[in-house]
Write a protein that holds these residues in place. Sequence first.
Motif, mmCIF file in Angstrom:
data_model
loop_
_atom_site.group_PDB
_atom_site.id
_atom_site.type_symbol
_atom_site.label_atom_id
_atom_site.label_comp_id
_atom_site.label_asym_id
_atom_site.label_seq_id
_atom_site.Cartn_x
_atom_site.Cartn_y
_atom_site.Cartn_z
ATOM 1 N N THR A 79 52.593 -18.984 -66.263
ATOM 2 C CA THR A 79 53.274 -18.336 -67.384
ATOM 3 C C THR A 79 52.660 -18.833 -68.685
ATOM 4 O O THR A 79 52.318 -20.009 -68.792
ATOM 5 N N TYR A 80 52.529 -17.933 -69.669
ATOM 6 C CA TYR A 80 52.130 -18.329 -71.018
ATOM 7 C C TYR A 80 53.233 -17.880 -71.979
ATOM 8 O O TYR A 80 53.324 -16.708 -72.324
ATOM 9 N N PRO A 81 54.094 -18.785 -72.439
ATOM 10 C CA PRO A 81 55.189 -18.414 -73.342
ATOM 11 C C PRO A 81 54.766 -18.524 -74.809
ATOM 12 O O PRO A 81 54.364 -19.595 -75.277
ATOM 13 N N PHE A 82 54.852 -17.424 -75.520
ATOM 14 C CA PHE A 82 54.444 -17.377 -76.920
ATOM 15 C C PHE A 82 55.607 -16.975 -77.823
ATOM 16 O O PHE A 82 56.469 -16.178 -77.432
ATOM 17 N N ALA A 83 55.601 -17.510 -79.040
ATOM 18 C CA ALA A 83 56.480 -17.038 -80.109
ATOM 19 C C ALA A 83 55.721 -16.012 -80.941
ATOM 20 O O ALA A 83 54.496 -16.094 -81.080
ATOM 21 N N ILE A 84 56.460 -15.056 -81.495
ATOM 22 C CA ILE A 84 55.902 -14.100 -82.446
ATOM 23 C C ILE A 84 56.393 -14.494 -83.835
ATOM 24 O O ILE A 84 57.601 -14.685 -84.041
ATOM 25 N N GLU A 85 55.471 -14.617 -84.773
ATOM 26 C CA GLU A 85 55.823 -14.851 -86.175
ATOM 27 C C GLU A 85 55.367 -13.660 -87.013
ATOM 28 O O GLU A 85 54.293 -13.099 -86.771
ATOM 29 N N VAL A 86 56.178 -13.293 -87.978
ATOM 30 C CA VAL A 86 55.792 -12.281 -88.959
ATOM 31 C C VAL A 86 55.843 -12.943 -90.330
ATOM 32 O O VAL A 86 56.886 -13.473 -90.728
ATOM 33 N N ASP A 87 54.709 -12.971 -91.019
ATOM 34 C CA ASP A 87 54.599 -13.617 -92.327
ATOM 35 C C ASP A 87 55.116 -15.053 -92.294
ATOM 36 O O ASP A 87 55.775 -15.526 -93.222
ATOM 37 N N GLY A 88 54.819 -15.747 -91.196
ATOM 38 C CA GLY A 88 55.187 -17.150 -91.068
ATOM 39 C C GLY A 88 56.598 -17.421 -90.603
ATOM 40 O O GLY A 88 56.990 -18.589 -90.483
ATOM 41 N N HIS A 89 57.375 -16.372 -90.318
ATOM 42 C CA HIS A 89 58.768 -16.535 -89.881
ATOM 43 C C HIS A 89 58.908 -16.160 -88.406
ATOM 44 O O HIS A 89 58.349 -15.142 -87.967
ATOM 45 N N PHE A 90 59.668 -16.952 -87.662
ATOM 46 C CA PHE A 90 59.910 -16.639 -86.259
ATOM 47 C C PHE A 90 60.536 -15.257 -86.149
ATOM 48 O O PHE A 90 61.518 -14.950 -86.831
#
Length: 203
Positions: free
Chosen positions: A81-92
């Motif tokens: 598994t590769y768990p990633f967070a998504i950030e938009v303009d530096g915000h979670f």
Amino acid sequence: MGPLRQRAWPATLRTPLPDGGTVTVRALSSGDGPAWHEARRRSAAWLHPWDATVPPGGDARPTTFAALVRRLHRAARAGTTYPFAIEVDGHFAGQITVNNIVRGSAQFASLGYWIDRQYAGRGAVPHAVALVIDHCFTVAGLHRIEICIRPENSNSLRVVEKLGIQEIGYAPRFLHIDGAWRDHRIYAITVEECPEGMLARLR
């Protein structure tokens, strides 16, 4: 852990958005807890119909975010598994996870994602999915990525449509979602189908 797995995760991927913002995909961490909980609280009604649930007799899910991250990191170290967070303009802004990684003759994985409603409509999810698929094909050495979507989930269906990922099948009662076994449409892409890369195709 082999060198291929070490290069594949953790990783940080980034690309501009059409509106001038930026989407970043990076390793999910225990420090994301407060922002993760706030995003889930804020978008609870919007996300609830698409959330995976535990069927009767299934293994219990982690009861805290920290336990969830520990479990995902163990799976990442094992290369499944590769768990990633998504950030938009530096915000979670959400989460994207490469699941069920199979090596050997398959070199296959499935992909799941969710986004905080306040960041929806900016193209963040299609760009994040494109980044991760390109990463899986070029760095992780995978050959095929599959995305399974409930027929009623029009927002998620638009993501695969924008990316030009083809529907390959239909799976009745495929996953336990929102308290019951739900049908899913199956989409998949192989590395041969996008030699220019998914991000280039999206643009």
